[in-house]
Each structure stands twice: as C-alpha cells, then as structure tokens.
Design a protein around this motif. Structure first.
Motif, PDB file in Angstrom:
ATOM      1  N   GLY A 250       0.818  -1.202   0.000  1.00 35.75           N
ATOM      2  CA  GLY A 250       0.000   0.000   0.000  1.00 35.75           C
ATOM      3  C   GLY A 250       0.853   1.252   0.000  1.00 35.75           C
ATOM      4  N   ALA A 251       0.266   2.342   0.473  1.00 33.47           N
ATOM      5  CA  ALA A 251       0.956   3.634   0.473  1.00 33.47           C
ATOM      6  C   ALA A 251       1.781   3.792   1.738  1.00 33.47           C
ATOM      7  CB  ALA A 251      -0.054   4.768   0.361  1.00 33.47           C
ATOM      8  N   CYS A 252       2.898   4.531   1.602  1.00 31.87           N
ATOM      9  CA  CYS A 252       3.712   4.865   2.773  1.00 31.87           C
ATOM     10  C   CYS A 252       4.337   6.233   2.563  1.00 31.87           C
ATOM     11  CB  CYS A 252       4.805   3.824   2.996  1.00 31.87           C
ATOM     12  SG  CYS A 252       5.737   4.108   4.531  1.00 31.87           S
ATOM     13  N   HIS A 253       4.304   7.021   3.641  1.00 33.46           N
ATOM     14  CA  HIS A 253       4.858   8.377   3.660  1.00 33.46           C
ATOM     15  C   HIS A 253       5.974   8.390   4.697  1.00 33.46           C
ATOM     16  CE1 HIS A 253       5.249  12.621   4.456  1.00 33.46           C
ATOM     17  NE2 HIS A 253       4.605  12.571   5.601  1.00 33.46           N
ATOM     18  N   THR A 254       7.208   8.509   4.231  1.00 32.85           N
ATOM     19  CA  THR A 254       8.381   8.421   5.100  1.00 32.85           C
ATOM     20  C   THR A 254       9.074   9.769   5.182  1.00 32.85           C
ATOM     21  OG1 THR A 254       8.685   6.109   4.436  1.00 32.85           O
ATOM     22  CG2 THR A 254      10.538   7.193   5.523  1.00 32.85           C
ATOM     23  N   GLU A 255       9.339  10.220   6.395  1.00 37.27           N
ATOM     24  CA  GLU A 255      10.067  11.465   6.615  1.00 37.27           C
ATOM     25  C   GLU A 255      11.503  11.124   7.030  1.00 37.27           C
ATOM     26  OE1 GLU A 255       7.971  13.905   9.371  1.00 37.27           O
ATOM     27  OE2 GLU A 255       6.070  13.754   8.284  1.00 37.27           O
ATOM     28  N   PHE A 256      12.465  11.808   6.410  1.00 36.19           N
ATOM     29  CA  PHE A 256      13.868  11.515   6.707  1.00 36.19           C
ATOM     30  C   PHE A 256      14.701  12.773   6.533  1.00 36.19           C
ATOM     31  CE2 PHE A 256      13.333  10.944   2.187  1.00 36.19           C
ATOM     32  CZ  PHE A 256      14.503  11.408   1.617  1.00 36.19           C
ATOM     33  N   VAL A 257      15.867  12.771   7.145  1.00 34.80           N
ATOM     34  CA  VAL A 257      16.814  13.872   6.969  1.00 34.80           C
ATOM     35  C   VAL A 257      18.040  13.352   6.224  1.00 34.80           C
ATOM     36  CG1 VAL A 257      16.072  15.228   8.968  1.00 34.80           C
ATOM     37  CG2 VAL A 257      17.835  13.450   9.249  1.00 34.80           C
ATOM     38  N   VAL A 258      18.689  14.264   5.501  1.00 31.44           N
ATOM     39  CA  VAL A 258      19.941  13.949   4.819  1.00 31.44           C
ATOM     40  C   VAL A 258      21.008  14.893   5.332  1.00 31.44           C
ATOM     41  CG1 VAL A 258      21.145  13.804   2.614  1.00 31.44           C
ATOM     42  CG2 VAL A 258      18.729  13.158   2.753  1.00 31.44           C
ATOM     43  N   HIS A 259      22.076  14.309   5.862  1.00 27.44           N
ATOM     44  CA  HIS A 259      23.188  15.098   6.385  1.00 27.44           C
ATOM     45  C   HIS A 259      24.488  14.456   5.937  1.00 27.44           C
ATOM     46  CE1 HIS A 259      25.439  17.703   9.024  1.00 27.44           C
ATOM     47  NE2 HIS A 259      25.956  16.679   9.673  1.00 27.44           N
ATOM     48  N   GLU A 260      25.265  15.206   5.169  1.00 24.75           N
ATOM     49  CA  GLU A 260      26.553  14.726   4.644  1.00 24.75           C
ATOM     50  C   GLU A 260      26.375  13.398   3.902  1.00 24.75           C
ATOM     51  OE1 GLU A 260      29.153  14.670   8.009  1.00 24.75           O
ATOM     52  OE2 GLU A 260      29.404  16.855   8.026  1.00 24.75           O
ATOM     53  N   GLY A 261      25.299  13.316   3.124  1.00 30.22           N
ATOM     54  CA  GLY A 261      25.046  12.145   2.295  1.00 30.22           C
ATOM     55  C   GLY A 261      24.365  10.989   2.995  1.00 30.22           C
ATOM     56  N   ARG A 262      24.155  11.104   4.303  1.00 30.44           N
ATOM     57  CA  ARG A 262      23.533  10.012   5.049  1.00 30.44           C
ATOM     58  C   ARG A 262      22.055  10.297   5.268  1.00 30.44           C
ATOM     59  NH1 ARG A 262      25.209   7.940  11.173  1.00 30.44           N
ATOM     60  NH2 ARG A 262      23.880   6.074  11.193  1.00 30.44           N
ATOM     61  N   ALA A 263      21.208   9.342   4.907  1.00 29.26           N
ATOM     62  CA  ALA A 263      19.763   9.476   5.070  1.00 29.26           C
ATOM     63  C   ALA A 263      19.317   8.697   6.305  1.00 29.26           C
ATOM     64  CB  ALA A 263      19.036   8.955   3.838  1.00 29.26           C
ATOM     65  N   ARG A 264      18.596   9.388   7.206  1.00 27.59           N
ATOM     66  CA  ARG A 264      18.130   8.750   8.439  1.00 27.59           C
ATOM     67  C   ARG A 264      16.653   9.053   8.630  1.00 27.59           C
ATOM     68  NH1 ARG A 264      22.434   9.930  13.116  1.00 27.59           N
ATOM     69  NH2 ARG A 264      21.826   7.824  13.758  1.00 27.59           N
ATOM     70  N   ILE A 265      15.900   8.034   8.905  1.00 30.50           N
ATOM     71  CA  ILE A 265      14.455   8.169   9.043  1.00 30.50           C
ATOM     72  C   ILE A 265      14.104   8.932  10.322  1.00 30.50           C
ATOM     73  CG2 ILE A 265      12.380   6.844   9.635  1.00 30.50           C
ATOM     74  CD1 ILE A 265      13.103   4.862   7.490  1.00 30.50           C
ATOM     75  N   ILE A 266      13.189   9.878  10.189  1.00 30.22           N
ATOM     76  CA  ILE A 266      12.596  10.553  11.341  1.00 30.22           C
ATOM     77  C   ILE A 266      11.366   9.785  11.803  1.00 30.22           C
ATOM     78  CG2 ILE A 266      11.488  12.665  12.174  1.00 30.22           C
ATOM     79  CD1 ILE A 266      14.472  12.971  11.725  1.00 30.22           C
ATOM     80  N   GLU A 267      10.460   9.523  10.877  1.00 32.11           N
ATOM     81  CA  GLU A 267       9.311   8.686  11.201  1.00 32.11           C
ATOM     82  C   GLU A 267       8.722   8.103   9.930  1.00 32.11           C
ATOM     83  OE1 GLU A 267       6.709  11.378  13.320  1.00 32.11           O
ATOM     84  OE2 GLU A 267       5.430  11.577  11.554  1.00 32.11           O
ATOM     85  N   VAL A 268       7.976   7.026  10.107  1.00 32.64           N
ATOM     86  CA  VAL A 268       7.314   6.344   9.006  1.00 32.64           C
ATOM     87  C   VAL A 268       5.815   6.391   9.256  1.00 32.64           C
ATOM     88  CG1 VAL A 268       7.028   4.169   7.763  1.00 32.64           C
ATOM     89  CG2 VAL A 268       9.284   4.810   8.640  1.00 32.64           C
ATOM     90  N   ASN A 269       5.095   7.002   8.330  1.00 35.51           N
ATOM     91  CA  ASN A 269       3.636   7.027   8.399  1.00 35.51           C
ATOM     92  C   ASN A 269       3.135   6.039   7.347  1.00 35.51           C
ATOM     93  OD1 ASN A 269       4.415  10.355   8.643  1.00 35.51           O
ATOM     94  ND2 ASN A 269       3.425   9.342  10.346  1.00 35.51           N
ATOM     95  N   TYR A 270       2.688   4.891   7.814  1.00 36.58           N
ATOM     96  CA  TYR A 270       2.342   3.799   6.908  1.00 36.58           C
ATOM     97  C   TYR A 270       0.957   4.040   6.312  1.00 36.58           C
ATOM     98  CZ  TYR A 270       3.251  -0.986   5.218  1.00 36.58           C
ATOM     99  OH  TYR A 270       3.511  -2.099   4.447  1.00 36.58           O
ATOM    100  N   ARG A 271       0.881   5.084   5.496  1.00 37.52           N
ATOM    101  CA  ARG A 271      -0.362   5.519   4.847  1.00 37.52           C
ATOM    102  C   ARG A 271       0.032   6.527   3.776  1.00 37.52           C
ATOM    103  NH1 ARG A 271       0.098  10.600   6.309  1.00 37.52           N
ATOM    104  NH2 ARG A 271       0.506  11.188   8.476  1.00 37.52           N
ATOM    105  N   ALA A 272      -0.961   7.039   3.068  1.00 37.12           N
ATOM    106  CA  ALA A 272      -0.685   8.095   2.096  1.00 37.12           C
ATOM    107  C   ALA A 272      -0.382   9.397   2.827  1.00 37.12           C
ATOM    108  CB  ALA A 272      -1.889   8.282   1.177  1.00 37.12           C
ATOM    109  N   ILE A 273       0.464  10.217   2.231  1.00 41.88           N
ATOM    110  CA  ILE A 273       0.763  11.525   2.791  1.00 41.88           C
ATOM    111  C   ILE A 273      -0.524  12.328   2.897  1.00 41.88           C
ATOM    112  CG2 ILE A 273       1.271  12.475   0.500  1.00 41.88           C
ATOM    113  CD1 ILE A 273       3.409  14.229   1.812  1.00 41.88           C
ATOM    114  N   GLY A 274      -0.614  13.185   3.937  1.00 40.88           N
ATOM    115  CA  GLY A 274      -1.837  13.938   4.178  1.00 40.88           C
ATOM    116  C   GLY A 274      -1.685  15.422   3.923  1.00 40.88           C
TER     117      GLY A 274
END
Length: 395
Positions: A250-274
């Motif tokens: 299904g749909a997933c909306h994932t928030e993440f930050v990128v710092h010096e090329g490294r991507a790290r998840i902030i949170e995962v909203n297992y649904r469509a973005i709102g």
C-alpha cells in the motif's frame, strides 16, 4: 464488492480522495467510525453515493472484527488513519484479505519500537529513551521529545538540557495523562519525504517533498516543495530502512533527513501523505493514485509502470496562526491559473472560529496547492498569491 473503511474524524484524504475513488471502482463502502455524526455531515454531496456509516470502537480490533462479521462479507478492510493501521491490518488478516503486516504497522506507529527495530536490524542506531513521567536524562543534547504514538508534530519539541527536558515533559504529560514520551537525539540535516506505493511484490517511488519547518524549538511544516526524484544513494538508504521494518504494502509516507550524504528516518507514516499533499500528488503525476491504493487492498497487483508524468513541479504552503484568538478575516476557497501554474487554495478554518495556539498543523489557516511544469514559475505564483491575501486573528 464491499470495502470497509476505518476512520476517526473525517479527513480530506478520505472525503476527496479515497471515497470518490471507491465510487469510481464501483465499490460499496461501509465506513466504521467512532464519530458517525461527523462523517454523515461530511458526505452529504452527490459525489459520495453508496456510503454506509456504522458506529464502531475502531481503536479496538476485536470490535472491528465483530462489527464486520455481523454485517456484509468484506472484500477489503482499509484505513488511511495513522492511529488505525494495526487494527485494520489485524481485521483484514482475520478475514483472509490482503493486508499490511500488523507487526510492521505496530513498529512504525510506535516510535520507540521503530528505533529499537532499526538498531537491532543494523541499519541505523539513534540514541533514544522512553519516559512515562518527567525525569532528567544523561542524553546527547539537544534532544527531541515527542509522544511515542503521536502524529502531526503535536507536542514535538527540541530541548537543550536536562532541566528543559523535565519542564517540557511536565507540560506534555499534563496535556496527555498516561502517555509515554520518546526522547531521542536530534538528527541534523535537510528534511525530506519519500512517497512509495507497493503491492508486496512491486514497489513504486512516487517522488517526495522537501519540507521547510518553523524555527525551533517546534517542528511545524510550513512549506513542502515537490522533489521528482531524490538521489539514488539516498533512496537506497531509505528503502533499506523500510525493508528492515517490513514496509512495502500500500501507500507509505516516510520522513527523513539527509546530512553529509547520510539518510536517516525521522518517522514512518504507513499511509498516504496527508494535508492535501496526496490530492496534489495524484493530480501532478496524472495517475489514479487513490484507486491504485485501494486496488492493492483488494488484492490486485500494481502495474509495472504507473504511467506517471515526470515533468511536474509543485509546492504546498500552509498559512499558519501565530497566536491564539478568533479568525476574523481570511480568503475564501479559490482556483486560479497564473502563467501556466494552477493554484488551488482551501481554507482550513472558518471565520468566526476561536482557537488556541497549538504549535502543530492544527494552527494551519489554509493550504495553497500550486502545480505546473517550471519550479520557478510555481514559486513566483505561490508567493504572489500568498502576499495578496490577508488573515486576521483577534485576541
């Protein structure tokens, strides 16, 4: 075919997205909700035919299963609510229907469990702790404190010391008696989102957004600018973390930050973005986004190529209240075309309403969706529109 849709309060995603899509698919829809009157009021128009609304304690998966088993036979059980993903997954699994893995829905909703699972999987380790009462911690300050199962940046705040942590925890727990808070290290970097759609076998990347936030210590999303494609190494890092969480249906909306090329998840909203981003996304990509999401829950495979348009540019702006009070003046809903840019403005508060200051997206006064094919033109049109509007709040 019968679709059971679990919901709390009515949302734009359901009212303008999923319910019209269900009608286009010819589905009979039963909405299970603990707020039936609010949903009946929201679905009065002719665009919402064949919608049945039943009261149910949707936070309890046992109540959901009982309500369905004593009613029409289900063909799909679905929700776009952050709070109800595990209940929907368990109910769908009970009836032998396509569903997200309930373990994945639980570990993405529970922010502390997500951190533990990612660390145990070896893909990312973030210092974090849980608190059920105010306490000083020997933590790597600055830290972020937030409800373990919160949404929409509500009660999410940056703290710089153990003393400030205690103060903020007291404030949050006074508003949320019995809640558990997560304290975790602050992850620096630019904030982005990744929007995915999968059927358990095929996963499509729909693009993402670059998110601009309010000044610290709060994390209110002020503007989102569409990103057609993130750099491949960044996408690979985010997908590895989603795979570790077993997110792919299904749909997933994932928030993440990128710092010096490294991507790290902030949170995962297992649904469509709102917040109307999903409405914009379907329009921008020119795909039946909401139908695709519902079809996965009906057991239909996704096409190998969604046929998404790839030359779109877009952004969303959220005019935000800066103080508590009564909204006395605000622009009305409008649709405009300016220099090849389509502007859609929708108010989110009625004039005459009084609100406190929440420091979350509940402070939004409206949302502007701007779409086109040139980002500079989109930015100019959106900026000019907002500058010409007036929102007034009286104490």
């Amino acid at each position: 075919m019968r679709l059971y849709l679990l919901a709390l309060n009515p949302t734009d995603s359901v009212t303008e997205g999923f319910l019209p899509a269900a009608a286009r698919l010819g589905l009979d829809v039963t909405v299970l909700t603990d707020q039936p009157d609010a949903h009946r009021a929201a679905y009065l128009g002719p665009e919402h035919p064949r919608i049945e609304i039943l009261e149910c304690d949707v936070r309890d998966f046992r109540a959901v299963i009982t309500r369905i088993s004593t009613h029409h036979t289900p063909d799909a059980v679905f929700t776009n609510s952050d709070h109800l993903q595990t209940q929907a997954a368990l109910a769908a699994a009970y009836f032998g229907l396509p569903a997200k893995n309930w373990r994945a829905t639980l570990r993405t909703k529970d922010k502390a469990e997500m951190r533990r699972h990612l660390a145990a999987s070896g893909v990312d380790t973030v210092w974090s702790a849980e608190l059920s009462e105010p306490a000083a911690l020997d933590a790597p300050y600055p830290c972020v404190v937030k409800p373990r199962e919160g949404v929409a940046s509500e009660d999410v705040v940056l703290v710089d010391s153990s003393e400030e942590l205690v103060t903020r925890c007291k404030e949050i727990l006074a508003r949320r008696p019995g809640a558990v808070l997560v304290v975790e290290e602050y992850l620096p970097g630019e904030l982005y989102t990744l929007e995915t759609l999968g059927d358990g076998r095929t996963r499509h990347i729909l693009g993402g957004f670059h998110t601009e936030l309010s000044p610290p210590p709060y994390f209110i999303e002020d503007r989102l600018t569409f990103v057609p494609a993130h750099p491949e190494p960044v996408v690979a890092q985010v997908l590895a973390q989603l795979d570790a969480l077993d997110v792919g249906f299904g749909a997933c909306h994932t928030e993440f930050v990128v710092h010096e090329g490294r991507a790290r998840i902030i949170e995962v909203n297992y649904r469509a973005i709102g917040d109307q981003c999903d409405l914009l996304l379907g329009r921008l990509l020119e795909i039946p986004l909401f139908e695709h999401i519902l079809r996965t829950h009906l057991g239909e495979p996704l096409p190998a190529d969604l046929g998404a348009r790839r030359d779109g540019a877009a952004r969303l702006d959220y005019p935000c209240a800066e103080r508590a009070g009564t909204l006395t003046a605000a622009p009305e809903a409008s649709e405009l075309a300016v220099d090849g840019v389509q502007l859609t403005y929708r108010p989110l508060r009625e004039t005459g309403e009084r609100h406190e200051l929440y420091r979350t997206n509940r402070d939004y006064l409206g949302v502007l969706r701007a779409t086109g094919t040139d980002q500079r033109a989109v930015d100019r049109a959106a900026t000019a529109f907002l500058a010409a509007q007036r929102w007034e709040i009286q104490p």
